[in-house]
Design a protein around this motif. Structure first.
Motif, PDB file in Angstrom:
ATOM      1  N   ARG A  30       1.422 -44.140   1.786  1.00 16.97           N
ATOM      2  CA  ARG A  30       2.302 -42.900   1.892  1.00 16.97           C
ATOM      3  C   ARG A  30       1.765 -41.885   2.851  1.00 16.97           C
ATOM      4  NH1 ARG A  30       7.667 -42.070   1.876  1.00 16.97           N
ATOM      5  NH2 ARG A  30       8.222 -40.228   1.115  1.00 16.97           N
ATOM      6  N   PHE A  31       0.520 -41.775   2.484  1.00 21.21           N
ATOM      7  CA  PHE A  31      -0.437 -40.862   3.322  1.00 21.21           C
ATOM      8  C   PHE A  31      -0.396 -41.255   4.891  1.00 21.21           C
ATOM      9  CE2 PHE A  31      -2.148 -40.020  -0.774  1.00 21.21           C
ATOM     10  CZ  PHE A  31      -1.784 -38.698  -0.740  1.00 21.21           C
ATOM     11  N   SER A  32       0.187 -42.148   5.399  1.00 18.76           N
ATOM     12  CA  SER A  32       0.370 -42.749   6.834  1.00 18.76           C
ATOM     13  C   SER A  32       1.523 -42.201   7.506  1.00 18.76           C
ATOM     14  CB  SER A  32       0.364 -44.317   6.842  1.00 18.76           C
ATOM     15  OG  SER A  32       1.512 -44.822   6.274  1.00 18.76           O
ATOM     16  N   CYS A  33       2.582 -41.737   6.507  1.00 17.40           N
ATOM     17  CA  CYS A  33       3.663 -41.285   7.145  1.00 17.40           C
ATOM     18  C   CYS A  33       3.662 -40.262   8.180  1.00 17.40           C
ATOM     19  CB  CYS A  33       4.843 -41.119   5.989  1.00 17.40           C
ATOM     20  SG  CYS A  33       5.428 -42.361   4.667  1.00 17.40           S
ATOM     21  N   LEU A  34       3.042 -39.210   7.957  1.00 19.15           N
ATOM     22  CA  LEU A  34       3.136 -37.962   8.820  1.00 19.15           C
ATOM     23  C   LEU A  34       2.373 -38.138  10.017  1.00 19.15           C
ATOM     24  CD1 LEU A  34       3.958 -35.285   9.325  1.00 19.15           C
ATOM     25  CD2 LEU A  34       1.840 -34.237   8.129  1.00 19.15           C
ATOM     26  N   PRO A  35       1.165 -38.681   9.813  1.00 25.57           N
ATOM     27  CA  PRO A  35       0.300 -39.440  11.102  1.00 25.57           C
ATOM     28  C   PRO A  35       1.066 -40.268  12.027  1.00 25.57           C
ATOM     29  CG  PRO A  35      -1.071 -39.396   9.349  1.00 25.57           C
ATOM     30  CD  PRO A  35       0.346 -39.113   8.762  1.00 25.57           C
ATOM     31  N   LEU A  36       1.816 -41.125  11.440  1.00 28.89           N
ATOM     32  CA  LEU A  36       2.541 -42.134  12.252  1.00 28.89           C
ATOM     33  C   LEU A  36       3.872 -41.471  12.765  1.00 28.89           C
ATOM     34  CD1 LEU A  36       2.711 -45.213   9.853  1.00 28.89           C
ATOM     35  CD2 LEU A  36       1.517 -44.885  12.018  1.00 28.89           C
ATOM     36  N   LEU A  37       4.511 -40.531  11.956  1.00 26.72           N
ATOM     37  CA  LEU A  37       5.738 -39.844  12.893  1.00 26.72           C
ATOM     38  C   LEU A  37       5.049 -38.890  13.798  1.00 26.72           C
ATOM     39  CD1 LEU A  37       8.607 -38.883  12.844  1.00 26.72           C
ATOM     40  CD2 LEU A  37       8.310 -37.473  11.049  1.00 26.72           C
TER      41      LEU A  37
END
Length: 169
Positions: A30-37
């Motif tokens: 879930r911690f990947s969501c903001l960096p990916l966006l």
């Protein structure tokens, strides 16, 4: 309007989704969501309209992530307990949760929000340093928030039989 409940409604989290989200892989990824966006939005300068593909995929990942993994065989871990605490926190209007937990959850959410101006400006101007700074300032308090949710779960697990049932050794 309650931002936490609004987020839950937007994510369409039902019992099945919450059970799957208690998988540690769901929590950690879930911690990947903001960096990916952020990366997807940043790519618009280089991909043009084609950037809508990674942006759409990132938005889909944000929605799909809590459903991507099966319910875990054991929930006796930090990540699972974090999701349990979040479920309890979302019921704070109906439950008596110690005030220090409620205050800290709001403080941590506000701290996470402090990263948004740098992130948004960095995305607008395509400055990777500001984008990275905005992501860090947003994500670190979110990780602390999850830790606080573990604490809420530990403090509240014996108040409702349902809460104890979530824990699988």
């Amino acid at each position: 309007m309650n931002m936490f409940k609004s987020a839950e409604k937007l994510m369409t989290m039902d019992e099945k989704a919450w059970a799957r989200h208690s998988n540690p892989m769901s929590v950690y990824t879930r911690f990947s969501c903001l960096p990916l966006l952020s990366l997807a939005i940043w790519s618009r300068e280089y991909l043009g309209l084609w950037s809508l593909i990674p942006i759409s995929l990132s938005l889909f990942w944000i929605w799909y992530n809590p459903r991507a993994f099966p319910p875990p065989s054991s929930t006796n871990n930090w990540a699972s307990k974090g999701t349990f605490g979040e479920r309890i926190f979302l019921r704070r209007k109906k439950l008596t949760i110690p005030g220090h937990h409620i205050r800290m959850a709001y403080i941590l959410s506000a701290l996470a929000g402090l990263g948004l101006p740098a992130l948004i400006y960095g995305l607008y101007t395509n400055q990777l340093l500001l984008i990275a700074l905005g992501n860090m300032v947003t994500i670190y308090p979110k990780a602390w928030f999850v830790d606080r949710m573990v604490w809420i779960y530990e403090d509240m697990k014996d108040t409702e039989p349902e809460f104890r049932e979530w824990l699988k050794p």
